[in-house]
Design an enzyme around this catalytic site. Sequence first.
Site, PDB file in Angstrom:
ATOM      1  N   GLU A  49      27.225  35.418  21.809  1.00 17.87           N
ATOM      2  CA  GLU A  49      27.789  36.721  22.170  1.00 17.87           C
ATOM      3  C   GLU A  49      26.748  37.607  22.870  1.00 17.87           C
ATOM      4  O   GLU A  49      27.047  38.286  23.832  1.00 17.87           O
ATOM      5  CB  GLU A  49      28.312  37.448  20.918  1.00 17.87           C
ATOM      6  N   CYS A 209      47.060  35.815  40.259  1.00 17.61           N
ATOM      7  CA  CYS A 209      48.256  36.323  39.570  1.00 17.61           C
ATOM      8  C   CYS A 209      49.394  35.297  39.488  1.00 17.61           C
ATOM      9  O   CYS A 209      50.081  35.254  38.455  1.00 17.61           O
ATOM     10  CB  CYS A 209      48.730  37.605  40.255  1.00 17.61           C
TER      11      CYS A 209
HETATM   12  S1  SF4 Z   1      46.362  40.403  34.439  1.00 19.58           S
HETATM   13 FE1  SF4 Z   1      47.501  41.145  36.226  1.00 19.58          FE
HETATM   14  S2  SF4 Z   1      45.990  41.336  37.865  1.00 19.58           S
HETATM   15 FE2  SF4 Z   1      45.116  40.012  36.272  1.00 19.58          FE
HETATM   16  S3  SF4 Z   1      45.606  37.931  36.949  1.00 19.58           S
HETATM   17 FE3  SF4 Z   1      47.221  38.611  35.509  1.00 19.58          FE
HETATM   18  S4  SF4 Z   1      48.812  39.437  36.845  1.00 19.58           S
HETATM   19 FE4  SF4 Z   1      46.959  39.324  38.065  1.00 19.58          FE
END
Ligand code: SF4
Length: 355
Positions: A49, A209
């Site tokens: 950590e 995403c």
């Molecule tokens: S948390 Fe939101 S911005 Fe991040 S990868 Fe997932 S969909 Fe994309």
Amino acid sequence: MLRLSLIMAIWTVDNLTEMRRSLLQWYAQQGRTLPWRNEPDIYRVWISEIMLQQTQVKTVIPYYERWLAQFPTVAALAAADLQTVLKLWEGLGYYARARNLHQAAQQVVGDFGGQFPEDVENILRLKGIGRTTAGGILSSARNLPLAILDGNVKRVLARLIALEVPPAKALDELWDVSEQLLDRDNSRDFNQALMDLGATLCTVKKPNCPHCPWQSYCAAYLKHRPTDFPRRAPKKQIPTKKLVAAIALNFDQQIFIQQRPQDGLLGGLWEFPNQEGDIQALLAYLFPGAQYERSLNTVFHAYTHFKIEIEPRIYRVDLTGAGWVEQKQLSHYPFSKAHLKIIEQLQEPQLNLSL
Ligand code: SF4
């Protein structure tokens, strides 16, 4: 400011259940295999950590393995001398982490009978352990239901709620989100999954995403602009310090080095005497009669809040005594990265330093 009540209005209990389930499912399939994962030894988890703070996994792994080979237990670390500890840390940066590990190991031995504390209150008494590190250690090693909020997690959560201010200005809100999302029955895997999501999918520049388990809940994605988040504080100009380092060689082919004070930046590391601007006063004090021989290539290095440029100048000096070491002994001492770059130049075969 986005408060917890609004977050709860966005995510129903069913949403939260589904977010936990989908993240854990993704983690079961895509999670990274790391040496400290599922490690029951709390000492080893603690070391990982601390090393992972501000440092990437691939850099940490060889340091982690060398460290455990040399200091397999908290007692071994507590008994080591600081110079050995710093030498093992050499090149990993943020040296306060190494000094704190050493000091905390001594606290564990002195205050806790050599048993690493396993409750939040006592673990927070150890040098260098704050709320997120405590949560990381105790969730990972003991599956305690404690949230985390490291750099990667801040980025994921700021995107998830499309936080309109830089994370540093909304830490309470981000802690609220991390607490709300946490799967309290499986905090070990949940926190590890959250860190993996930030490190492998929700990256700084190119969040992936389409493959993210939280895509349909992510406000930044739904706004079609994930990389607009987290919001950044206006950039401050980083100053550059111009330094001259005196590489003093005596007629026994020894070289002069000095140790930095234990506290502060690079505390306890060794270096060549150096100064910003004019070096004449330093030379007159340390090496009266020094003869300038030549300069080496300028060394550049960036720290978090400033950059440095060091001009290393070689001087011939008719002195010896404390602080003078053989060149081949330099590798026994821990140096900062900038001064290691100077040593690399000194070791280049074409640089004939003999008289
Ligand atoms: S948390 Fe939101 S911005 Fe991040 S990868 Fe997932 S969909 Fe994309």
